[in-house]
Design an enzyme around this catalytic site. Structure first.
Site, mmCIF file in Angstrom:
data_model
loop_
_atom_site.group_PDB
_atom_site.id
_atom_site.type_symbol
_atom_site.label_atom_id
_atom_site.label_comp_id
_atom_site.label_asym_id
_atom_site.label_seq_id
_atom_site.Cartn_x
_atom_site.Cartn_y
_atom_site.Cartn_z
ATOM 1 N NE ARG A 232 -4.175 -1.445 -0.143
ATOM 2 C CZ ARG A 232 -4.232 -2.336 -1.112
ATOM 3 N NH1 ARG A 232 -3.200 -2.462 -1.947
ATOM 4 N NH2 ARG A 232 -5.289 -3.097 -1.270
ATOM 5 C CD GLU A 261 -3.825 3.704 -7.305
ATOM 6 O OE1 GLU A 261 -4.742 3.642 -8.147
ATOM 7 O OE2 GLU A 261 -3.349 2.704 -6.739
ATOM 8 C CG HIS A 279 -2.079 -0.268 -7.691
ATOM 9 N ND1 HIS A 279 -3.033 0.265 -6.870
ATOM 10 C CD2 HIS A 279 -1.882 -1.547 -7.254
ATOM 11 C CE1 HIS A 279 -3.409 -0.639 -5.979
ATOM 12 N NE2 HIS A 279 -2.716 -1.745 -6.193
#
Length: 307
Positions: A232, A261, A279
């Site tokens: 994370r 993001e 990601h």
């Protein structure tokens, strides 16, 4: 009444076809946070990935509607307020097994890139620059020590692959020690010892109240350590990591996850010692098929229980 399913962040086409063949109504549409809660009222099941967040406001807006099940297509569920959902009578599930190997393989790929400067060397080659001397100062993984923080499914797979490469592996015990992991090349140690002894540190743990990598923890690490994060974004203090890269305390970093993001830390992403991806940990065809199959199984079990 047919079960209605909202898929907000994409789903394997074969899994969607199977759900529709089973007679379920599948709607694939992304909703902004302010509109999501009201939309959820019209669906029995919501299938989300990391882009969709279901927090208290969305759950409150969905109260009184049809929603009974939220499924996170993946491992981490920190984008869902699970206790709040459960209190509202909404079950929350995930697919913890399906993407673990894909994420573990990406961790190793990022490590190889850091060890041999593959990312920046490839970039300079595409600029038609022959930088052989600059990027012939890599290091071999065999004989090095990897510290894995978070020894769950992904962490255990990362550790196993590292041992196959000739690395020694250290990990810490968060809740309980997994059985069958310890051997001549894998040992559980304290967090302090892991930070002190590891040449490479790989983050595979869920996020907590504070980052796992911050100025204090970096100060305890070896000079020239390599940090890999496939867990994370919140597990890394990005400003502290950038400072450590600039000073040389951290030799290189491999990052698949970010604090944000929508607005990634571009200064960190563009640092020459950083190998990074947007990601994509679960982004393999095999993982998506496995996730899809697991989603179908969960939905079918849910529908059977409702009938």
């Amino acid at each position: 009444m047919s079960v209605r399913i909202l898929v907000t962040d994409g789903m394997d086409a074969g899994a969607v076809a199977q759900l529709e063949q089973d007679g379920f109504q599948v709607v694939r549409q992304f909703y902004e946070p302010e509109a999501l809660g009201e939309a959820l009222r019209g669906f029995d099941v919501a299938i989300i990935r990391s882009a969709t967040k279901i927090r208290a406001p969305q759950i409150d807006a969905a109260r009184g509607g049809r929603l009974k099940l939220i499924i996170r297509a993946g491992v981490g569920m920190d984008n869902i307020d699970i206790p709040y959902a459960n209190a509202a009578g909404i079950e929350v599930r995930n697919t913890p097994n399906a993407s673990s190997n894909a994420v573990a393989e990406l961790a190793i790929a990022l490590l190889f890139s850091c060890a041999r400067s593959i990312s920046i060397a490839g970039y300079t080659m595409r600029q038609q620059r022959w930088e052989k001397k600059a990027y012939s100062k890599g290091f071999e993984l065999a004989g090095k020590t990897m510290g894995v923080i978070g020894c769950g499914r992904i962490g255990q797979l990362v550790g196993g692959k590292a041992q196959a490469l000739g690395m020694d592996v250290l990990s810490t015990v968060h809740r309980r020690k997994p059985e069958g992991c310890e051997c001549e090349t894998m040992h559980f140690v304290s967090r302090e010892e892991l930070l002190r002894r590891s040449d490479v540190i790989v983050l595979c743990a869920p996020s907590g109240e504070r980052p796992l990598v911050d100025r204090d923890s970096i100060a305890q690490m070896k000079d020239g350590v390599v940090i890999i994060n496939v867990s994370r974004g919140a597990n890394v203090d990005e400003a502290a990591l950038l400072e450590a890269l600039e000073s040389g305390k951290v030799r290189a970093a491999g990052l698949d996850v970010w604090n944000s993001e929508k607005t990634p830390n571009w200064a960190l992403a563009s640092h020459p010692a950083v190998s990074c991806t947007p990601h994509i940990g679960a982004g393999t065809a095999e993982a998506q098929r496995r996730i899809g199959a697991e989603l179908v199984s969960i939905v079918e079990a849910f529908a059977q229980a409702q009938s």
